[in-house]
Design an enzyme around this catalytic site. Sequence first.
Site, PDB file in Angstrom:
ATOM      1  N   HIS A  50       5.050   4.422  -3.303  1.00  0.00           N
ATOM      2  CA  HIS A  50       5.539   3.040  -3.325  1.00  0.00           C
ATOM      3  C   HIS A  50       7.057   3.067  -3.266  1.00  0.00           C
ATOM      4  O   HIS A  50       7.693   3.830  -4.014  1.00  0.00           O
ATOM      5  CB  HIS A  50       5.075   2.310  -4.590  1.00  0.00           C
ATOM      6  CG  HIS A  50       3.590   2.232  -4.663  1.00  0.00           C
ATOM      7  ND1 HIS A  50       2.865   1.377  -3.869  1.00  0.00           N
ATOM      8  CD2 HIS A  50       2.699   2.961  -5.361  1.00  0.00           C
ATOM      9  CE1 HIS A  50       1.577   1.573  -4.097  1.00  0.00           C
ATOM     10  NE2 HIS A  50       1.445   2.529  -4.996  1.00  0.00           N
ATOM     11  N   GLU A 103       0.061   9.033  -3.072  1.00  0.00           N
ATOM     12  CA  GLU A 103       0.334   7.591  -2.994  1.00  0.00           C
ATOM     13  C   GLU A 103       1.829   7.353  -3.208  1.00  0.00           C
ATOM     14  O   GLU A 103       2.406   7.881  -4.157  1.00  0.00           O
ATOM     15  CB  GLU A 103      -0.472   6.870  -4.088  1.00  0.00           C
ATOM     16  CG  GLU A 103      -0.241   5.367  -4.121  1.00  0.00           C
ATOM     17  CD  GLU A 103      -1.134   4.690  -5.155  1.00  0.00           C
ATOM     18  OE1 GLU A 103      -2.346   4.967  -5.192  1.00  0.00           O
ATOM     19  OE2 GLU A 103      -0.597   3.875  -5.932  1.00  0.00           O
ATOM     20  N   TYR A 123      12.911  -3.809  -1.068  1.00  0.00           N
ATOM     21  CA  TYR A 123      12.426  -2.743  -0.193  1.00  0.00           C
ATOM     22  C   TYR A 123      13.507  -2.125   0.703  1.00  0.00           C
ATOM     23  O   TYR A 123      13.224  -1.207   1.468  1.00  0.00           O
ATOM     24  CB  TYR A 123      11.274  -3.274   0.669  1.00  0.00           C
ATOM     25  CG  TYR A 123      10.094  -3.749  -0.151  1.00  0.00           C
ATOM     26  CD1 TYR A 123       9.370  -2.854  -0.929  1.00  0.00           C
ATOM     27  CD2 TYR A 123       9.714  -5.098  -0.169  1.00  0.00           C
ATOM     28  CE1 TYR A 123       8.294  -3.270  -1.697  1.00  0.00           C
ATOM     29  CE2 TYR A 123       8.636  -5.523  -0.930  1.00  0.00           C
ATOM     30  CZ  TYR A 123       7.933  -4.612  -1.694  1.00  0.00           C
ATOM     31  OH  TYR A 123       6.872  -5.028  -2.459  1.00  0.00           O
ATOM     32  N   PRO A 146      -0.570  -3.266   4.501  1.00  0.00           N
ATOM     33  CA  PRO A 146      -0.063  -4.593   4.840  1.00  0.00           C
ATOM     34  C   PRO A 146       1.417  -4.813   4.528  1.00  0.00           C
ATOM     35  O   PRO A 146       1.893  -4.420   3.466  1.00  0.00           O
ATOM     36  CB  PRO A 146      -0.921  -5.527   3.967  1.00  0.00           C
ATOM     37  CG  PRO A 146      -2.187  -4.776   3.742  1.00  0.00           C
ATOM     38  CD  PRO A 146      -1.814  -3.324   3.722  1.00  0.00           C
ATOM     39  N   ASN A 147       2.086  -5.402   5.477  1.00  0.00           N
ATOM     40  CA  ASN A 147       3.479  -5.862   5.364  1.00  0.00           C
ATOM     41  C   ASN A 147       4.529  -4.755   5.405  1.00  0.00           C
ATOM     42  O   ASN A 147       5.725  -5.044   5.373  1.00  0.00           O
ATOM     43  CB  ASN A 147       3.675  -6.724   4.098  1.00  0.00           C
ATOM     44  CG  ASN A 147       2.795  -7.946   4.138  1.00  0.00           C
ATOM     45  OD1 ASN A 147       2.850  -8.714   5.099  1.00  0.00           O
ATOM     46  ND2 ASN A 147       1.951  -8.132   3.131  1.00  0.00           N
ATOM     47  N   ALA A 191      -0.111  -3.997  -0.985  1.00  0.00           N
ATOM     48  CA  ALA A 191      -0.810  -4.755  -2.028  1.00  0.00           C
ATOM     49  C   ALA A 191      -2.260  -4.302  -2.228  1.00  0.00           C
ATOM     50  O   ALA A 191      -2.836  -4.524  -3.296  1.00  0.00           O
ATOM     51  CB  ALA A 191      -0.762  -6.247  -1.695  1.00  0.00           C
ATOM     52  N   ASN A 224       0.915   4.553   1.576  1.00  0.00           N
ATOM     53  CA  ASN A 224       1.429   3.416   0.824  1.00  0.00           C
ATOM     54  C   ASN A 224       0.497   2.260   1.159  1.00  0.00           C
ATOM     55  O   ASN A 224       0.620   1.642   2.222  1.00  0.00           O
ATOM     56  CB  ASN A 224       2.874   3.094   1.224  1.00  0.00           C
ATOM     57  CG  ASN A 224       3.421   1.925   0.411  1.00  0.00           C
ATOM     58  OD1 ASN A 224       2.668   1.206  -0.257  1.00  0.00           O
ATOM     59  ND2 ASN A 224       4.730   1.722   0.467  1.00  0.00           N
ATOM     60  N   ARG A 232      11.482  -8.075   5.023  1.00  0.00           N
ATOM     61  CA  ARG A 232      10.886  -8.586   3.782  1.00  0.00           C
ATOM     62  C   ARG A 232      11.702  -8.143   2.569  1.00  0.00           C
ATOM     63  O   ARG A 232      12.052  -6.964   2.430  1.00  0.00           O
ATOM     64  CB  ARG A 232       9.428  -8.127   3.645  1.00  0.00           C
ATOM     65  CG  ARG A 232       9.262  -6.691   3.219  1.00  0.00           C
ATOM     66  CD  ARG A 232       7.829  -6.214   3.160  1.00  0.00           C
ATOM     67  NE  ARG A 232       7.070  -6.708   2.034  1.00  0.00           N
ATOM     68  CZ  ARG A 232       6.128  -5.995   1.403  1.00  0.00           C
ATOM     69  NH1 ARG A 232       5.827  -4.770   1.801  1.00  0.00           N
ATOM     70  NH2 ARG A 232       5.474  -6.524   0.404  1.00  0.00           N
ATOM     71  N   SER A 251       9.027   0.655  -4.157  1.00  0.00           N
ATOM     72  CA  SER A 251       9.539   0.047  -5.387  1.00  0.00           C
ATOM     73  C   SER A 251       8.854   0.678  -6.601  1.00  0.00           C
ATOM     74  O   SER A 251       7.852   1.384  -6.459  1.00  0.00           O
ATOM     75  CB  SER A 251       9.273  -1.459  -5.359  1.00  0.00           C
ATOM     76  OG  SER A 251       7.862  -1.704  -5.396  1.00  0.00           O
ATOM     77  N   ARG A 311       7.538  -4.206 -12.211  1.00  0.00           N
ATOM     78  CA  ARG A 311       7.552  -5.499 -11.522  1.00  0.00           C
ATOM     79  C   ARG A 311       6.523  -6.457 -12.147  1.00  0.00           C
ATOM     80  O   ARG A 311       6.288  -6.392 -13.341  1.00  0.00           O
ATOM     81  CB  ARG A 311       7.325  -5.272 -10.023  1.00  0.00           C
ATOM     82  CG  ARG A 311       8.432  -4.404  -9.392  1.00  0.00           C
ATOM     83  CD  ARG A 311       8.207  -4.180  -7.920  1.00  0.00           C
ATOM     84  NE  ARG A 311       8.190  -5.452  -7.185  1.00  0.00           N
ATOM     85  CZ  ARG A 311       7.722  -5.579  -5.935  1.00  0.00           C
ATOM     86  NH1 ARG A 311       7.251  -4.506  -5.294  1.00  0.00           N
ATOM     87  NH2 ARG A 311       7.730  -6.757  -5.330  1.00  0.00           N
TER      88      ARG A 311
HETATM   89  C1  DQA Z   1       4.577  -1.541  -2.374  1.00  0.00           C
HETATM   90  C2  DQA Z   1       4.344  -2.253  -3.701  1.00  0.00           C
HETATM   91  C3  DQA Z   1       3.186  -3.230  -3.591  1.00  0.00           C
HETATM   92  O1  DQA Z   1       2.971  -3.897  -4.834  1.00  0.00           O
HETATM   93  C4  DQA Z   1       3.491  -4.269  -2.533  1.00  0.00           C
HETATM   94  O2  DQA Z   1       2.399  -5.161  -2.394  1.00  0.00           O
HETATM   95  C5  DQA Z   1       3.874  -3.669  -1.240  1.00  0.00           C
HETATM   96  C6  DQA Z   1       4.769  -2.521  -1.229  1.00  0.00           C
HETATM   97  C7  DQA Z   1       5.832  -0.628  -2.422  1.00  0.00           C
HETATM   98  O3  DQA Z   1       5.988   0.152  -1.493  1.00  0.00           O
HETATM   99  O4  DQA Z   1       6.633  -0.729  -3.353  1.00  0.00           O
HETATM  100  O5  DQA Z   1       3.514  -4.166  -0.173  1.00  0.00           O
HETATM  101  O6  DQA Z   1       3.457  -0.712  -2.097  1.00  0.00           O
END
Ligand code: DQA
Length: 143
Positions: free
Chosen positions: A99, A97, A22, A9-10, A76, A73, A17, A101, A106
């Site tokens: 990320h 996996e 990011y 998601p996102n 959330a 990735n 965003r 960030s 965080r």
């Molecule tokens: C994320 C970190 C997650 O906590 C967040 O909800 C994301 C992006 C990252 O790539 O840093 O959507 O996975």
Amino acid sequence: MRILIVNGPNLNMLGIREPDVYGKQSYRDLKNEIRRHAKAIGVAVAFFQSNHEGALIDCIQRRYRRIDGIVINPGALTHYSYALRDCIKAVGLPTVEVHLSDIGAREPFRKQSVTADVCVKQICGKGFAGYLEAVDELKKGKA
Ligand code: DQA
């Protein structure tokens, strides 16, 4: 070697965003960077992004027999999706996996990953480079 790159998601909103977290580059830029790197090291990549937990699971279940590893990735979903965790475990493919960030630095709810321990490795806080490292890691494991 064939690797599926899964984004949750996102992640389609990259560049829009929270650019301070990011970065300013888009999801399309991310795909191009991974594609370029994969080609250079002789790995075939396919991409899937969805904002829906079930669609991510359906994709992995549909494709796992024809791939050698997964870079994911989960966005959330990382922090609460036992269904995605079970899916990664079920297909039994080496999965890294990623990320963008540093989730450990965080908000407290981001510190926990329910998917990390069914993955061979977690890479955080390296931006796009984390995906390239993940592809390298899977290739190394295969060699
Ligand atoms: C994320 C970190 C997650 O906590 C967040 O909800 C994301 C992006 C990252 O790539 O840093 O959507 O996975």
